[in-house]
Scaffold this active site. Structure first.
Site, short mmCIF file in Angstrom:
data_model
loop_
_atom_site.label_atom_id
_atom_site.label_comp_id
_atom_site.label_asym_id
_atom_site.label_seq_id
_atom_site.Cartn_x
_atom_site.Cartn_y
_atom_site.Cartn_z
N GLU A 102 41.82 101.68 -29.43
CA GLU A 102 42.36 101.51 -30.78
C GLU A 102 41.47 102.22 -31.81
OE1 GLU A 102 44.55 97.49 -31.38
OE2 GLU A 102 42.72 97.01 -30.27
N GLU A 132 44.25 94.22 -22.19
CA GLU A 132 44.55 92.98 -22.92
C GLU A 132 45.43 92.05 -22.09
OE1 GLU A 132 44.32 95.91 -24.28
OE2 GLU A 132 43.39 95.77 -26.25
C1 1HE Z 1 31.21 92.99 -22.54
C2 1HE Z 1 32.42 93.71 -22.66
C3 1HE Z 1 33.37 93.25 -23.61
C4 1HE Z 1 31.23 94.66 -21.13
N1 1HE Z 1 33.03 92.16 -24.32
N2 1HE Z 1 30.95 91.92 -23.28
N3 1HE Z 1 37.79 94.94 -22.80
C5 1HE Z 1 37.81 94.79 -21.47
O1 1HE Z 1 38.54 93.99 -20.92
C6 1HE Z 1 36.82 95.63 -20.71
C7 1HE Z 1 35.67 94.75 -20.23
N4 1HE Z 1 34.58 95.52 -19.67
C8 1HE Z 1 34.64 96.05 -18.41
O2 1HE Z 1 35.66 96.04 -17.75
C9 1HE Z 1 33.40 96.68 -17.89
O3 1HE Z 1 32.28 96.18 -18.65
C10 1HE Z 1 33.36 98.24 -17.94
C11 1HE Z 1 34.36 98.81 -16.92
C12 1HE Z 1 33.68 98.77 -19.32
C13 1HE Z 1 31.93 98.72 -17.57
O4 1HE Z 1 31.57 98.15 -16.32
P1 1HE Z 1 30.02 98.06 -15.91
O5 1HE Z 1 29.97 97.55 -14.50
O6 1HE Z 1 29.35 99.37 -16.22
O7 1HE Z 1 29.34 97.01 -16.93
P2 1HE Z 1 29.40 95.40 -16.89
O8 1HE Z 1 28.36 94.88 -15.92
O9 1HE Z 1 30.77 94.90 -16.71
O10 1HE Z 1 28.97 95.03 -18.38
C14 1HE Z 1 27.64 95.15 -18.84
C15 1HE Z 1 27.44 94.07 -19.89
O11 1HE Z 1 28.34 94.31 -20.96
C16 1HE Z 1 27.78 92.68 -19.35
O12 1HE Z 1 26.98 91.78 -20.04
P3 1HE Z 1 25.65 91.14 -19.35
O13 1HE Z 1 25.07 90.25 -20.39
O14 1HE Z 1 26.14 90.45 -18.12
O15 1HE Z 1 24.78 92.34 -19.03
C17 1HE Z 1 29.21 92.51 -19.79
O16 1HE Z 1 29.58 91.16 -19.92
C18 1HE Z 1 29.18 93.17 -21.15
N5 1HE Z 1 30.51 93.61 -21.58
N6 1HE Z 1 32.39 94.73 -21.77
C19 1HE Z 1 31.86 91.52 -24.16
N7 1HE Z 1 34.52 93.86 -23.82
C20 1HE Z 1 41.18 93.85 -31.62
S1 1HE Z 1 41.91 93.42 -30.19
C21 1HE Z 1 41.20 94.38 -28.95
C22 1HE Z 1 41.35 93.69 -27.64
C23 1HE Z 1 40.51 94.29 -26.57
O17 1HE Z 1 39.72 95.17 -26.79
S2 1HE Z 1 40.77 93.65 -25.02
C24 1HE Z 1 39.88 94.65 -23.95
C25 1HE Z 1 38.50 94.12 -23.73
#
Ligand code: 1HE
Length: 272
Positions: free
Chosen positions: A123, A143
């Site tokens: 977005e 989402e």
């Molecule tokens: C996060 C977020 C997040 C990572 N919010 N903390 N977005 C998603 O559904 C995508 C969510 N993220 C992922 O699927 C993956 O993180 C990735 C594919 C992008 C990257 O994977 P990877 O293996 O390199 O990293 P990771 O181990 O998943 O994440 C590293 C850290 O970032 C980890 O935190 P930690 O404290 O355990 O190290 C994750 O929790 C954190 N992290 N993504 C919070 N999105 C206005 S409306 C919009 C609506 C949306 O955007 S919905 C889509 C959300």
């Protein structure tokens, strides 16, 4: 707001999740929360807003880039768990205001995409005017998987970019598109090798910065409105803005420069 990184020269303090620097008349704003995959939390989103609001007049274009392996993992999902319905509306509306400030702001913005460009990250990218993708970029709207909906203007911008049907399919099936597919769909305008996106983004920003300000204004603010008008209103609006642009001193000087063979020709010299 904490201020680990001072946005030197931009007159505002930025949170640690953002960095800003000047490259002449181009500003580079960088998402710097790689440990959270550049997930967009409130401090980051509100600082993006403040950055674009405070943009000095001498900055003529902006590059939006990101540190780490991913452009942005979208909304910081930790922030939604505590919000009730009314707060959820307010949260989404705040994203609308920020992304509108980018799309209908003072200067054109080119985003440099790599890795995950998902959810709110897509977005955000969609609110920029030109998108450069490195080969690692991929696009998704997870989402549906998370039980939520887009809230940063995605349902307004993405159907205009890739069509309602494609967005529907992305959200329903959780599908991701790679950089080559994203380029074919029109999500990115340029597809470049790994590590070269920023240089390409700055090159494009410098070109845009060199346009006549009235032309950039017309393209950013008037063209999208014409596209939403009926034909008769569109033709009229076009004539008005065309006359305004050509009446500007800048246009006169540029036309004269071409006629006197002092200006570059419109040759085919750029590759996507
Ligand atoms: C996060 C977020 C997040 C990572 N919010 N903390 N977005 C998603 O559904 C995508 C969510 N993220 C992922 O699927 C993956 O993180 C990735 C594919 C992008 C990257 O994977 P990877 O293996 O390199 O990293 P990771 O181990 O998943 O994440 C590293 C850290 O970032 C980890 O935190 P930690 O404290 O355990 O190290 C994750 O929790 C954190 N992290 N993504 C919070 N999105 C206005 S409306 C919009 C609506 C949306 O955007 S919905 C889509 C959300």
């Amino acid at each position: 707001m904490s201020a680990a990184h001072s946005a030197s020269g931009f007159g505002i303090e930025l949170p640690p999740s953002l960095k800003a620097e000047r490259r002449g008349d181009v500003a580079v704003l960088t998402l710097a929360r790689a440990h959270k995959r550049n997930a967009l939390d409130d401090p980051t989103v509100f600082a993006i807003d403040a950055f674009f609001e405070a943009l000095p007049d001498e900055i003529k274009a902006v590059v939006l880039a990101a540190e780490g392996e991913h452009f942005s993992a979208g909304l910081d999902l930790g922030e939604l768990t505590e919000l009730n319905v009314a707060q959820g509306i307010a949260h989404s509306r705040s994203w609308h205001r920020v992304f509108e400030r980018i799309e209908f702001g003072k200067v054109p913005v080119v985003s440099v995409l790599h890795g995950a460009v998902v959810g709110g990250g897509l977005e955000l990218a969609a609110s920029t005017h030109v998108r450069v993708a490195e080969a690692s970029a991929y696009y998704a709207l997870p989402e549906g998987t998370r039980g939520i909906f887009v809230g940063g203007g995605g349902s307004v911008r993405l159907p205009r970019l890739i069509g309602v049907s494609r967005m529907m399919e992305m959200m329903l099936t959780g599908r991701s598109y790679d950089a080559v597919e994203g380029q074919a769909l029109g999500i990115s305008h340029y597809l470049v090798p790994p590590g070269t996106g920023l240089a390409k983004g700055i090159e494009l920003a410098k070109h845009m910065a060199g346009n006549a300000p009235m032309t950039n204004f017309a393209v950013m603010h008037v063209l999208p409105r014409i596209a939403e008008q009926d034909r008769a209103a569109g033709y009229l609006t076009e004539s008005l803005i065309a006359a305004i642009a050509q009446g500007d001193e800048e246009a006169k000087a540029r036309l004269k420069a071409f006629l006197e063979k002092r200006a570059p020709k419109a040759v085919h010299n750029r590759k996507g």
